[in-house]
Design an enzyme around this catalytic site. Structure first.
Site, PDB file in Angstrom:
ATOM      1  N   GLY A  12       0.844  -1.190   0.000  1.00 65.65           N
ATOM      2  CA  GLY A  12       0.000   0.000   0.000  1.00 65.65           C
ATOM      3  C   GLY A  12       0.881   1.243   0.000  1.00 65.65           C
ATOM      4  N   CYS A  13       0.350   2.310   0.508  1.00 63.07           N
ATOM      5  CA  CYS A  13       1.045   3.597   0.521  1.00 63.07           C
ATOM      6  C   CYS A  13       2.410   3.470   1.204  1.00 63.07           C
ATOM      7  CB  CYS A  13       0.181   4.598   1.279  1.00 63.07           C
ATOM      8  SG  CYS A  13       0.977   6.183   1.529  1.00 63.07           S
TER       9      CYS A  13
END
Length: 173
Positions: A12-13
């Site tokens: 993810g981020c």
């Protein structure tokens, strides 16, 4: 001088993937960047457009005499939803897919065994879909994306509230 190795994880981020590793003994650096795509030296905007094939990832340089690759993989699992192939939490799309990028057969063996152990544990009802892929060229992200949790603590806290923190509390604590 101590021998160092590298590990590359996408979960993810990348802003949210730095702190869990950065705070461990034996970690020399955690760099946010992009890997796994088909363009050279992509920018944040290009990766965010979902046209380069890259994932947001972190490249960790570590001293294996202090912290092992196996320990890093264990930390990685606890930051992610390994049952979600199309992103992580509020971050959706291919650039946020969960991937363990391995540097060679030993890392592949460790990552694969860890994934199999997690799948067999019954901890999740859905299949473990995190991919294990060969490491590819890693391109450091722009300076404003490095050490984000330290430099932008309020924005980092908001990002963590996008589902990651609650998921970790529910599934990994």
């Amino acid at each position: 001088m101590a021998k160092t190795e590298t590990a590359i994880f996408a979960g993810g981020c990348f802003w949210c993937m730095v702190k869990p590793f950065d705070t461990q003994p034996g970690i020399q650096s955690v760099v946010s960047g992009y890997t796994g795509g088909h363009t050279v030296n992509p920018t944040y905007a290009e990766v965010a457009s979902h046209t380069t094939g890259h994932t947001e990832a972190v490249k960790i340089t570590f001293d294996p005499s202090i912290i092992t690759y196996d320990q890093l993989v264990s930390i990685y699992w606890r930051q992610t939803d390994p049952t979600d192939a199309s992103g992580q939490f509020q971050d959706r799309g291919d650039s946020y897919r969960p991937v363990i990028y391995v540097n060679g057969p030993e890392q592949r063996r460790i990552a694969t065994a860890s994934k199999e152990k997690l799948a067999a544990s019954g901890q999740f009802d859905a299949p473990i879909v995190t991919q294990i892929e060969d490491a590819q060229p890693f391109y450091p992200a722009e300076e404003e994306h490095q050490d984000f949790y330290r430099r932008n603590p309020f924005r980092y806290q908001i990002e963590e509230m996008g589902g990651r923190e609650a998921f970790i509390q529910e599934h990994w604590q």
